[in-house]
Design an enzyme around this catalytic site. Sequence first.
Site, mmCIF file in Angstrom:
data_model
loop_
_atom_site.group_PDB
_atom_site.id
_atom_site.type_symbol
_atom_site.label_atom_id
_atom_site.label_comp_id
_atom_site.label_asym_id
_atom_site.label_seq_id
_atom_site.Cartn_x
_atom_site.Cartn_y
_atom_site.Cartn_z
ATOM 1 N N LYS A 142 48.243 34.613 39.238
ATOM 2 C CA LYS A 142 47.412 35.830 39.169
ATOM 3 C C LYS A 142 48.157 36.929 38.419
ATOM 4 O O LYS A 142 47.599 37.620 37.564
ATOM 5 C CB LYS A 142 47.042 36.297 40.592
ATOM 6 N N GLN B 253 47.268 37.977 49.641
ATOM 7 C CA GLN B 253 47.178 36.516 49.561
ATOM 8 C C GLN B 253 47.085 35.913 50.964
ATOM 9 O O GLN B 253 47.861 36.266 51.859
ATOM 10 C CB GLN B 253 48.397 35.972 48.798
ATOM 11 N N ASP C 118 38.741 40.677 45.736
ATOM 12 C CA ASP C 118 38.500 39.341 46.297
ATOM 13 C C ASP C 118 37.061 39.234 46.822
ATOM 14 O O ASP C 118 36.545 38.147 47.017
ATOM 15 C CB ASP C 118 39.424 39.135 47.519
HETATM 16 N N1 GUN Z 1 44.316 32.031 49.341
HETATM 17 C C1 GUN Z 1 43.718 30.980 48.742
HETATM 18 N N2 GUN Z 1 42.710 31.409 47.940
HETATM 19 C C2 GUN Z 1 42.682 32.754 48.039
HETATM 20 C C3 GUN Z 1 41.872 33.758 47.439
HETATM 21 O O1 GUN Z 1 40.955 33.495 46.652
HETATM 22 N N3 GUN Z 1 42.159 35.044 47.793
HETATM 23 C C4 GUN Z 1 43.149 35.358 48.671
HETATM 24 N N4 GUN Z 1 43.345 36.644 48.964
HETATM 25 N N5 GUN Z 1 43.921 34.442 49.250
HETATM 26 C C5 GUN Z 1 43.690 33.154 48.932
#
Ligand code: GUN
Length: 302
Positions: free
Chosen positions: A54, A98, A121
């Site tokens: 990311k 995350q 998100d």
């Molecule tokens: N952990 C696995 N996929 C995601 C996601 O799309 N967003 C977040 N915040 N954590 C994750």
Amino acid sequence: MAARIISGTEVAAQIREELKKETAELKEKNNIVPGLVTILVGKNPASISYVTAKQKAAHELGFYSIQDDQPDDITEDSLLKLVEKYNKDPRIHGILVQLPLPKHIDEKKVLNAIDPDKDVDCFHPVNVGRLMIGGDEVRFLPCTPAGIQELIVRAGFETSGAEVVVVGRSNIVGKPIANIMLQKGRGANSTVTVVHTGTKNLEFHCKRADILIVAAGVPHLVKPEWIKPGACVIDVGVNRVGERISEKTGRPVPILKGDVDFDAAKEIAGAITPVPGGVGPMTITMLMKNTVKSAKISAGIK
Ligand code: GUN
């Protein structure tokens, strides 16, 4: 006839090019730089690799980006304070915590503490509610479902009036993609059925699908004979079924299988996403798209 392969890698690269231009223009014309913070608690290897990807994407697009690493014994209170700090920071337009978080932290409490206007998100109940209402209410689309919709549209499938069958009812994929596809408007307006572990006859429903979206987390759940000839098949499953040694690096790499038996299904479907290289690359790209949108909204740009 063999199906067309929908490459998420290629579509994601196209969208990232578009976003790169948009970011450069925003900087030049409006003096705005989209800002994204990713907060990582602990050292879960999968989370580290997601967050690194990311940050890399944000960097390549020219964002202001911060990777905020916290120890796995951080208190819930300290994490909530950290979120609040970024809520108030005008350079930050997107906050991503995350998941998963360590057991002593209430995940819901942390996600609900993120300012809904910076919730790129789209996990905050306010944004989930906005998505349910649809139309002008919608600020962000959740990243994986938004990526799925984009793949269907860019593959040239007509969604209006199409029978869409979603396999799986998770909050991250199944429920939101069902919600997106039933809204009025471009890339949607479909007749949507959601099937799940309580469904009596999965095969019956899958066979009716013009567009079949599978997010069950069960390797090869969908059999090739369940697919309507010519259907668009979107496989969201990424199941680790073992390891192999990479010829390039000599290191172990996971063997991944989708929820659909790709090799057999591609002989029947009209188009299909591979695993890996299908939906996966789209998720991070849509996170970047949400961050650009948030930056524009914060500056009053349509
Ligand atoms: N952990 C696995 N996929 C995601 C996601 O799309 N967003 C977040 N915040 N954590 C994750």
